[in-house]
Design a protein around this motif. Structure first.
Motif, PDB file in Angstrom:
ATOM      1  N   ASP A   1      -2.484  20.289  -7.966  1.00  0.00           N
ATOM      2  CA  ASP A   1      -2.912  19.050  -7.812  1.00  0.00           C
ATOM      3  C   ASP A   1      -3.317  18.699  -6.323  1.00  0.00           C
ATOM      4  OD1 ASP A   1      -3.339  18.044 -10.574  1.00  0.00           O
ATOM      5  OD2 ASP A   1      -1.165  17.601 -10.588  1.00  0.00           O
ATOM      6  N   SER A   2      -3.475  19.235  -5.588  1.00  0.00           N
ATOM      7  CA  SER A   2      -2.782  19.617  -4.545  1.00  0.00           C
ATOM      8  C   SER A   2      -3.914  17.800  -3.797  1.00  0.00           C
ATOM      9  CB  SER A   2      -3.332  20.604  -3.502  1.00  0.00           C
ATOM     10  OG  SER A   2      -4.756  21.376  -3.792  1.00  0.00           O
ATOM     11  N   ASP A   3      -5.213  18.611  -4.260  1.00  0.00           N
ATOM     12  CA  ASP A   3      -6.192  17.597  -4.210  1.00  0.00           C
ATOM     13  C   ASP A   3      -5.674  15.983  -4.047  1.00  0.00           C
ATOM     14  OD1 ASP A   3      -8.631  19.005  -4.167  1.00  0.00           O
ATOM     15  OD2 ASP A   3      -8.987  18.994  -5.531  1.00  0.00           O
ATOM     16  N   ASP A   4      -4.966  15.611  -4.916  1.00  0.00           N
ATOM     17  CA  ASP A   4      -4.379  13.905  -5.664  1.00  0.00           C
ATOM     18  C   ASP A   4      -3.675  14.235  -4.629  1.00  0.00           C
ATOM     19  OD1 ASP A   4      -5.588  13.961  -7.397  1.00  0.00           O
ATOM     20  OD2 ASP A   4      -4.361  14.508  -9.069  1.00  0.00           O
ATOM     21  N   LEU A   5      -2.476  14.962  -3.803  1.00  0.00           N
ATOM     22  CA  LEU A   5      -1.702  15.025  -3.049  1.00  0.00           C
ATOM     23  C   LEU A   5      -2.412  15.060  -1.245  1.00  0.00           C
ATOM     24  CD1 LEU A   5       1.281  15.520  -1.858  1.00  0.00           C
ATOM     25  CD2 LEU A   5       0.968  17.041  -1.365  1.00  0.00           C
ATOM     26  N   LEU A   6      -3.845  15.036  -1.081  1.00  0.00           N
ATOM     27  CA  LEU A   6      -4.469  14.509   0.046  1.00  0.00           C
ATOM     28  C   LEU A   6      -4.437  13.388  -0.199  1.00  0.00           C
ATOM     29  CD1 LEU A   6      -5.788  18.310   0.378  1.00  0.00           C
ATOM     30  CD2 LEU A   6      -4.483  17.703   1.764  1.00  0.00           C
ATOM     31  N   THR A   7      -5.383  13.135  -1.243  1.00  0.00           N
ATOM     32  CA  THR A   7      -6.069  11.951  -1.542  1.00  0.00           C
ATOM     33  C   THR A   7      -4.452  10.872  -0.485  1.00  0.00           C
ATOM     34  OG1 THR A   7      -7.749  13.352  -3.084  1.00  0.00           O
ATOM     35  CG2 THR A   7      -6.827  10.136  -2.761  1.00  0.00           C
TER      36      THR A   7
ATOM     37  N   GLN B   1      -3.845  10.668   2.721  1.00  0.00           N
ATOM     38  CA  GLN B   1      -4.424   9.962   3.652  1.00  0.00           C
ATOM     39  C   GLN B   1      -5.289   8.460   3.289  1.00  0.00           C
ATOM     40  OE1 GLN B   1      -8.538  12.228   1.556  1.00  0.00           O
ATOM     41  NE2 GLN B   1      -8.354  13.323   3.008  1.00  0.00           N
ATOM     42  N   ILE B   2      -4.916   7.780   1.915  1.00  0.00           N
ATOM     43  CA  ILE B   2      -4.672   7.049   1.328  1.00  0.00           C
ATOM     44  C   ILE B   2      -3.305   6.426   2.446  1.00  0.00           C
ATOM     45  CG2 ILE B   2      -3.522   4.831  -0.338  1.00  0.00           C
ATOM     46  CD1 ILE B   2      -5.369   6.767  -1.871  1.00  0.00           C
ATOM     47  N   LEU B   3      -2.379   6.623   3.036  1.00  0.00           N
ATOM     48  CA  LEU B   3      -0.932   6.281   3.026  1.00  0.00           C
ATOM     49  C   LEU B   3      -1.022   6.432   4.921  1.00  0.00           C
ATOM     50  CD1 LEU B   3       1.734   5.601   3.000  1.00  0.00           C
ATOM     51  CD2 LEU B   3       2.116   8.402   3.638  1.00  0.00           C
ATOM     52  N   ARG B   4      -1.811   7.446   5.204  1.00  0.00           N
ATOM     53  CA  ARG B   4      -2.144   7.721   6.365  1.00  0.00           C
ATOM     54  C   ARG B   4      -3.089   5.989   6.790  1.00  0.00           C
ATOM     55  NH1 ARG B   4      -3.015  13.406   6.209  1.00  0.00           N
ATOM     56  NH2 ARG B   4      -1.090  13.952   6.500  1.00  0.00           N
ATOM     57  N   ALA B   5      -4.242   6.607   6.342  1.00  0.00           N
ATOM     58  CA  ALA B   5      -5.761   4.838   6.612  1.00  0.00           C
ATOM     59  C   ALA B   5      -4.472   3.974   6.287  1.00  0.00           C
ATOM     60  CB  ALA B   5      -6.159   5.054   5.969  1.00  0.00           C
ATOM     61  N   THR B   6      -3.968   3.826   5.703  1.00  0.00           N
ATOM     62  CA  THR B   6      -3.242   2.070   5.658  1.00  0.00           C
ATOM     63  C   THR B   6      -1.946   2.012   7.072  1.00  0.00           C
ATOM     64  OG1 THR B   6      -1.148   2.709   4.603  1.00  0.00           O
ATOM     65  CG2 THR B   6      -3.246   2.127   3.158  1.00  0.00           C
ATOM     66  N   ASP B   7      -1.575   2.609   7.403  1.00  0.00           N
ATOM     67  CA  ASP B   7      -0.938   2.797   8.663  1.00  0.00           C
ATOM     68  C   ASP B   7      -1.306   2.558   9.616  1.00  0.00           C
ATOM     69  OD1 ASP B   7       1.793   3.704   7.131  1.00  0.00           O
ATOM     70  OD2 ASP B   7       2.061   5.348   7.511  1.00  0.00           O
ATOM     71  N   THR B   8      -3.094   3.317   9.780  1.00  0.00           N
ATOM     72  CA  THR B   8      -3.694   2.914  11.452  1.00  0.00           C
ATOM     73  C   THR B   8      -4.190   1.704  10.912  1.00  0.00           C
ATOM     74  OG1 THR B   8      -5.539   4.108  10.291  1.00  0.00           O
ATOM     75  CG2 THR B   8      -3.395   5.211  12.169  1.00  0.00           C
ATOM     76  N   ALA B   9      -4.810   1.275  10.035  1.00  0.00           N
ATOM     77  CA  ALA B   9      -5.987  -0.112   9.512  1.00  0.00           C
ATOM     78  C   ALA B   9      -4.837  -1.077   9.664  1.00  0.00           C
ATOM     79  CB  ALA B   9      -6.526  -0.365   8.292  1.00  0.00           C
ATOM     80  N   ARG B  10      -3.172  -1.109   9.591  1.00  0.00           N
ATOM     81  CA  ARG B  10      -2.546  -2.162   9.463  1.00  0.00           C
ATOM     82  C   ARG B  10      -1.736  -2.708  11.468  1.00  0.00           C
ATOM     83  NH1 ARG B  10      -4.825  -3.558   5.174  1.00  0.00           N
ATOM     84  NH2 ARG B  10      -4.370  -3.465   3.700  1.00  0.00           N
TER      85      ARG B  10
ATOM     86  N   ASP C   1       0.532  -1.435  -0.262  1.00  0.00           N
ATOM     87  CA  ASP C   1       0.340  -0.176   0.158  1.00  0.00           C
ATOM     88  C   ASP C   1       0.894   1.113   0.113  1.00  0.00           C
ATOM     89  OD1 ASP C   1      -2.104  -1.700   0.017  1.00  0.00           O
ATOM     90  OD2 ASP C   1      -2.653  -1.066   2.364  1.00  0.00           O
ATOM     91  N   LYS C   2       1.945   1.368   0.714  1.00  0.00           N
ATOM     92  CA  LYS C   2       2.492   2.154   0.934  1.00  0.00           C
ATOM     93  C   LYS C   2       3.442   2.700  -0.625  1.00  0.00           C
ATOM     94  CE  LYS C   2       3.697   2.374   6.048  1.00  0.00           C
ATOM     95  NZ  LYS C   2       4.459   2.051   6.965  1.00  0.00           N
ATOM     96  N   ALA C   3       3.901   1.617  -0.914  1.00  0.00           N
ATOM     97  CA  ALA C   3       4.937   1.914  -2.533  1.00  0.00           C
ATOM     98  C   ALA C   3       3.858   2.557  -3.509  1.00  0.00           C
ATOM     99  CB  ALA C   3       4.903   0.165  -2.898  1.00  0.00           C
ATOM    100  N   ALA C   4       2.494   1.535  -3.222  1.00  0.00           N
ATOM    101  CA  ALA C   4       1.470   1.918  -4.273  1.00  0.00           C
ATOM    102  C   ALA C   4       0.909   3.602  -4.216  1.00  0.00           C
ATOM    103  CB  ALA C   4       0.036   1.669  -4.372  1.00  0.00           C
ATOM    104  N   ALA C   5       1.274   3.856  -2.786  1.00  0.00           N
ATOM    105  CA  ALA C   5       0.647   5.951  -3.017  1.00  0.00           C
ATOM    106  C   ALA C   5       2.124   6.118  -3.366  1.00  0.00           C
ATOM    107  CB  ALA C   5       0.651   5.451  -1.266  1.00  0.00           C
ATOM    108  N   TRP C   6       3.015   5.324  -2.490  1.00  0.00           N
ATOM    109  CA  TRP C   6       4.294   6.603  -3.256  1.00  0.00           C
ATOM    110  C   TRP C   6       4.450   6.637  -4.852  1.00  0.00           C
ATOM    111  CZ3 TRP C   6       6.847   9.329  -0.978  1.00  0.00           C
ATOM    112  CH2 TRP C   6       8.543   9.717  -1.932  1.00  0.00           C
TER     113      TRP C   6
END
Length: 93
Positions: A72-78, A81-90, A50-55
């Protein structure tokens, strides 16, 4: 090679030869500790993927030619958010 250096090499070599069982045991114990720790904590390949895909999504894609730089700040924020969500979910699993 000076006699002092030669003697130091011979002394070090003799020490290694005399203590090879302890050296091998220490290396084996370190490897076993690493392997057991890795098994107990688990290799969470999902988080790494997930981290590699977000990167890749965030940094490796070519820039969109239709937009101005910095819009493209919306893409950056998305992606963040994906990176933070994967960290907390895992961590909760």
């Amino acid at each position: 090679m000076s006699p002092e250096i030669r003697q130091a090499w011979l002394t070090a070599g003799n020490w290694v030869i005399a203590n090879w069982p302890w050296i091998a045991t220490t290396i084996a114990a370190g490897f076993a500790t690493w392997a057991i720790r890795r098994c107990l904590t688990g290799d969470d390949y999902r988080s790494r993927n997930d981290k590699a895909a977000a990167w890749r999504l965030l940094c490796d894609d070519p820039p969109n030619e239709e937009t101005q730089p910095g819009t493209d700040s919306d893409d950056l924020l998305t992606c963040l958010q994906i990176l933070r969500a994967t960290d907390t979910a895992r961590k909760e699993d």
